[in-house]
Design an enzyme around this catalytic site. Structure first.
Site, PDB file in Angstrom:
ATOM      1  N   HIS A 239       1.321  -1.384   0.251  1.00 58.80           N
ATOM      2  CA  HIS A 239      -0.206   0.183   0.522  1.00 58.80           C
ATOM      3  C   HIS A 239       0.546   0.741  -0.652  1.00 58.80           C
ATOM      4  O   HIS A 239       0.493   1.967  -0.723  1.00 58.80           O
ATOM      5  CB  HIS A 239      -0.995  -0.019   1.561  1.00 58.80           C
ATOM      6  N   ASP A 240       2.127   1.343   0.873  1.00 57.80           N
ATOM      7  CA  ASP A 240       2.889   2.115   1.035  1.00 57.80           C
ATOM      8  C   ASP A 240       3.890   1.875  -0.028  1.00 57.80           C
ATOM      9  O   ASP A 240       5.042   3.072   0.124  1.00 57.80           O
ATOM     10  CB  ASP A 240       3.231   2.617   2.188  1.00 57.80           C
ATOM     11  N   LYS A 243       6.000   5.409  -1.026  1.00 59.71           N
ATOM     12  CA  LYS A 243       7.123   6.427  -0.239  1.00 59.71           C
ATOM     13  C   LYS A 243       7.896   5.771  -0.964  1.00 59.71           C
ATOM     14  O   LYS A 243       9.065   7.210  -0.478  1.00 59.71           O
ATOM     15  CB  LYS A 243       6.430   5.572   1.245  1.00 59.71           C
ATOM     16  N   HIS A 268       2.587   9.332  -3.073  1.00 60.40           N
ATOM     17  CA  HIS A 268       2.944   8.076  -3.034  1.00 60.40           C
ATOM     18  C   HIS A 268       1.840   7.604  -3.311  1.00 60.40           C
ATOM     19  O   HIS A 268       2.326   6.148  -3.617  1.00 60.40           O
ATOM     20  CB  HIS A 268       3.271   7.971  -1.633  1.00 60.40           C
ATOM     21  N   HIS A 294      -5.504   4.258  -0.990  1.00 64.45           N
ATOM     22  CA  HIS A 294      -6.038   2.897   0.556  1.00 64.45           C
ATOM     23  C   HIS A 294      -6.159   5.067   1.674  1.00 64.45           C
ATOM     24  O   HIS A 294      -6.568   4.936   2.487  1.00 64.45           O
ATOM     25  CB  HIS A 294      -5.100   3.250   0.753  1.00 64.45           C
ATOM     26  N   HIS A 295      -5.455   5.708   0.873  1.00 65.79           N
ATOM     27  CA  HIS A 295      -6.210   7.411   1.568  1.00 65.79           C
ATOM     28  C   HIS A 295      -7.198   7.479   1.043  1.00 65.79           C
ATOM     29  O   HIS A 295      -7.909   8.856   1.355  1.00 65.79           O
ATOM     30  CB  HIS A 295      -5.199   8.017   1.479  1.00 65.79           C
ATOM     31  N   ASP A 323      -5.122   0.717   7.724  1.00 66.33           N
ATOM     32  CA  ASP A 323      -3.560   0.772   7.829  1.00 66.33           C
ATOM     33  C   ASP A 323      -3.431   2.325   9.110  1.00 66.33           C
ATOM     34  O   ASP A 323      -2.192   2.452   9.828  1.00 66.33           O
ATOM     35  CB  ASP A 323      -3.564   1.906   6.410  1.00 66.33           C
TER      36      ASP A 323
HETATM   37  P1  C2E Z   1       1.697   7.110   7.873  1.00 68.02           P
HETATM   38  O1  C2E Z   1       2.475   7.463   9.130  1.00 68.02           O
HETATM   39  O2  C2E Z   1       1.760   5.337   7.434  1.00 68.02           O
HETATM   40  O3  C2E Z   1       0.074   7.529   8.440  1.00 68.02           O
HETATM   41  C1  C2E Z   1      -1.110   6.205   7.906  1.00 68.02           C
HETATM   42  C2  C2E Z   1      -2.602   7.709   8.103  1.00 68.02           C
HETATM   43  O4  C2E Z   1      -2.193   7.430   9.850  1.00 68.02           O
HETATM   44  C3  C2E Z   1      -2.440   8.725   8.019  1.00 68.02           C
HETATM   45  O5  C2E Z   1      -2.293   9.152   7.022  1.00 68.02           O
HETATM   46  C4  C2E Z   1      -3.043   9.559   8.842  1.00 68.02           C
HETATM   47  O6  C2E Z   1      -5.260   9.234   8.132  1.00 68.02           O
HETATM   48  C5  C2E Z   1      -3.158   8.425   9.454  1.00 68.02           C
HETATM   49  N1  C2E Z   1      -1.917   8.797  11.042  1.00 68.02           N
HETATM   50  C6  C2E Z   1      -0.975   8.715  11.567  1.00 68.02           C
HETATM   51  N2  C2E Z   1      -0.852   9.368  12.142  1.00 68.02           N
HETATM   52  C7  C2E Z   1      -2.068  10.071  12.559  1.00 68.02           C
HETATM   53  C8  C2E Z   1      -1.762  11.043  13.683  1.00 68.02           C
HETATM   54  O7  C2E Z   1      -0.861  11.224  14.601  1.00 68.02           O
HETATM   55  N3  C2E Z   1      -2.585  11.365  13.521  1.00 68.02           N
HETATM   56  C9  C2E Z   1      -4.025  11.409  13.150  1.00 68.02           C
HETATM   57  N4  C2E Z   1      -5.283  11.733  13.303  1.00 68.02           N
HETATM   58  N5  C2E Z   1      -3.688  10.249  11.723  1.00 68.02           N
HETATM   59  C10 C2E Z   1      -2.974  10.337  12.360  1.00 68.02           C
HETATM   60  P2  C2E Z   1      -2.146  10.435   6.436  1.00 68.02           P
HETATM   61  O8  C2E Z   1      -1.904  11.971   7.179  1.00 68.02           O
HETATM   62  O9  C2E Z   1      -2.519  11.165   4.985  1.00 68.02           O
HETATM   63  O10 C2E Z   1      -0.492  10.846   6.048  1.00 68.02           O
HETATM   64  C11 C2E Z   1      -0.161  10.049   5.557  1.00 68.02           C
HETATM   65  C12 C2E Z   1       1.680   9.672   5.084  1.00 68.02           C
HETATM   66  O11 C2E Z   1       2.208  10.804   5.081  1.00 68.02           O
HETATM   67  C13 C2E Z   1       1.747   8.963   6.658  1.00 68.02           C
HETATM   68  O12 C2E Z   1       1.841   7.557   6.433  1.00 68.02           O
HETATM   69  C14 C2E Z   1       3.066   9.441   6.644  1.00 68.02           C
HETATM   70  O13 C2E Z   1       4.173   8.717   6.121  1.00 68.02           O
HETATM   71  C15 C2E Z   1       3.350  11.075   6.217  1.00 68.02           C
HETATM   72  N6  C2E Z   1       3.148  12.055   7.356  1.00 68.02           N
HETATM   73  C16 C2E Z   1       1.832  12.542   7.199  1.00 68.02           C
HETATM   74  N7  C2E Z   1       1.956  13.722   8.339  1.00 68.02           N
HETATM   75  C17 C2E Z   1       2.982  13.743   8.471  1.00 68.02           C
HETATM   76  C18 C2E Z   1       3.792  14.874   9.660  1.00 68.02           C
HETATM   77  O14 C2E Z   1       3.747  15.507  10.136  1.00 68.02           O
HETATM   78  N8  C2E Z   1       5.306  13.930   9.566  1.00 68.02           N
HETATM   79  C19 C2E Z   1       5.650  13.682   8.539  1.00 68.02           C
HETATM   80  N9  C2E Z   1       7.593  13.715   8.603  1.00 68.02           N
HETATM   81  N10 C2E Z   1       5.005  12.549   7.955  1.00 68.02           N
HETATM   82  C20 C2E Z   1       3.518  12.853   7.506  1.00 68.02           C
HETATM   83 FE    FE Z   2      -0.010   6.364   3.156  1.00 66.65          FE
HETATM   84 FE    FE Z   3       0.825   3.028   6.048  1.00 66.30          FE
END
Ligand code: C2E
Ligand code: FE
Ligand code: FE
Ligand code: SIN
Ligand code: SIN
Length: 384
Positions: A239-240, A243, A268, A294-295, A323
């Protein structure tokens, strides 16, 4: 002298006549060539072997190099029998590439009595013939047990006849074995790729594995067929994968992303989709869908296409739940893992907004099962 014996034998026994032998072999080979299922092919060939050398039983064994075992399917039904690589006559025949003819198995130290003991059968005479793939590598063997004519033992002639069948068996099984290997290889490749994507974003330990298991479980709870649920499980580690193309400065940023950075991050999904979209293979097509969707969110506020409700593929809706449940519970460079109570509160709050309401309900109703998977595949350093 030899001639005399043969004439005598042909009178007393019901050996297949020479002119019929080729006919029988070709008839069976035609059946095997129309059969895509490897295990069914083994049964057909076992049948052939039994007929050719007038044995009470015949089985066709294959050598599994990766597991270092040899295996067959039980004569009635699809039960698989697996024994160590060097075990018994079959094992010896495969290991040495030599034909084995034995009059009384119990007088031979190579005999593995286990199957007799288990089944109450009494093995007496045995004939084992290895067969080769087109590279000349031994890939399996025929094993005929208990010659049924008055002679009671297998002859050189039996060995020649079965050897002839083995020549064809090796060739006709080769493609079925290759197909099975390709499918296994695809699965391994996807898992490895998923792990690469995971390690680049430094996502902790078993993230992709857990997402795969949650997705499978949720699919089964939603009444999706075993076959489709397996497909989802095997493809979801991808799924990712997109990235891998996101710059480290964004992917590994310890803090919150800017709006511009998040726009790049969203790519991604499209990158992952583009990797797989042209494939004709079920597994890779499934991976494309999952990477792409997936998003997406149930209420239409997700990305990349803002799809809404059931316009989002069921695999995408399932992977979204899996996820996010896992991402929230895991440390990331940009955040700490949430407590389970917070996670559950968020998931139920997002029911019908982010997530498909029915899937969310199934998830909440079966929370214990998901937590069990999480605990079983937890990251070593979760608490650090
Ligand atoms: P990921 O870390 O695998 O997170 C997948 C999804 O889990 C996120 O999709 C979001 O829907 C949820 N999620 C993860 N952590 C949190 C959180 O702390 N609060 C909330 N409300 N939801 C959370 P999303 O937001 O579309 O992000 C996709 C990817 O983008 C993330 O995958 C991560 O790799 C990156 N990302 C998102 N926000 C940040 C950030 O603030 N800093 C960094 N470095 N990366 C980010
Ligand atoms: Fe993703
Ligand atoms: Fe993931
Ligand atoms: C052996 O060759 O003795 C092992 C397999 C079997 O008993 O059928
Ligand atoms: C039998 O056990 O069925 C007879 C032995 C033999 O035919 O070799």
């Amino acid at each position: 002298m030899n001639n005399q014996r043969e004439i005598l034998n042909n009178k007393v026994h019901k050996d297949l006549q020479s002119d019929r032998i080729l006919g029988v072999i070709f008839e069976y080979m035609a059946k095997v060539s129309m059969e895509n299922d490897l295990e069914k092919s083994l049964m057909i060939l076992a049948d052939l072997g039994k007929k050719l050398v007038v044995a009470d039983r015949c089985s066709v064994w294959l050598y599994d190099t990766s597991k270092q075992t040899i295996w067959t399917v039980a004569a009635h039904g699809i039960e698989k029998v697996i024994i160590p690589q060097e075990s018994g006559f079959v094992g010896h025949s495969i290991a040495t590439g030599k034909i084995i003819i034995v009059e009384d198995a119990y007088l031979d130290e190579r005999f593995n009595q286990e199957i007799d003991i288990e089944t109450g059968y009494r093995t007496c005479s045995v004939l084992c013939i290895p067969f080769h793939n087109s590279n000349g590598t031994v890939i399996g063997a025929f094993q005929a047990i208990n010659e049924m004519t008055a002679q009671g033992t297998f002859s050189e002639k039996d060995s020649e006849i079965l050897g002839l069948a083995a020549t064809y068996a090796g060739k006709s099984l080769e493609s079925a074995i290759l197909l099975k290997e390709i499918i296994e290889t695809q699965k391994e490749m996807l898992e490895t790729l998923g792990e690469i994507g995971e390690s680049r974003s430094q996502e902790t330990g078993n993230h992709v594995k857990r997402v795969a298991l949650y997705s499978y479980l949720l699919a089964k709870l939603a009444g999706i067929s075993e076959e489709k649920a397996n497909l989802l499980r095997d493809a979801s580690p991808m799924h990712d994968i997109g990235k891998v193309a996101i710059p480290d400065s964004i992917l590994l940023k310890p803090g919150k992303l800017t709006v511009e950075e998040f726009e790049i991050m969203k790519q991604h999904t499209i990158i992952g989709y583009n990797i797989f979209k042209n494939s004709q293979r079920d597994l890779l097509r499934t991976a494309a869908i999952i990477a792409y969707e997936h998003h997406e969110k149930w209420d239409g506020t997700g990305y990349p296409n803002g799809l809404k409700g059931e316009a989002i593929h069921i695999f995408g809706r399932i992977t979204a739940v899996a996820d996010v449940f896992d991402a929230l519970g895991s440390d990331r460079v940009y955040k700490k893992a949430w407590k389970i109570e917070q996670i559950v509160a968020y998931m139920s709050e997002q029911q019908g907004k982010f997530f498909d309401p029915i899937l969310t309900q199934l998830f909440l109703n079966n929370l214990k099962l998901f937590i069990a998977i999480r605990d079983q595949h937890s990251d070593v350093d979760r608490r650090n």
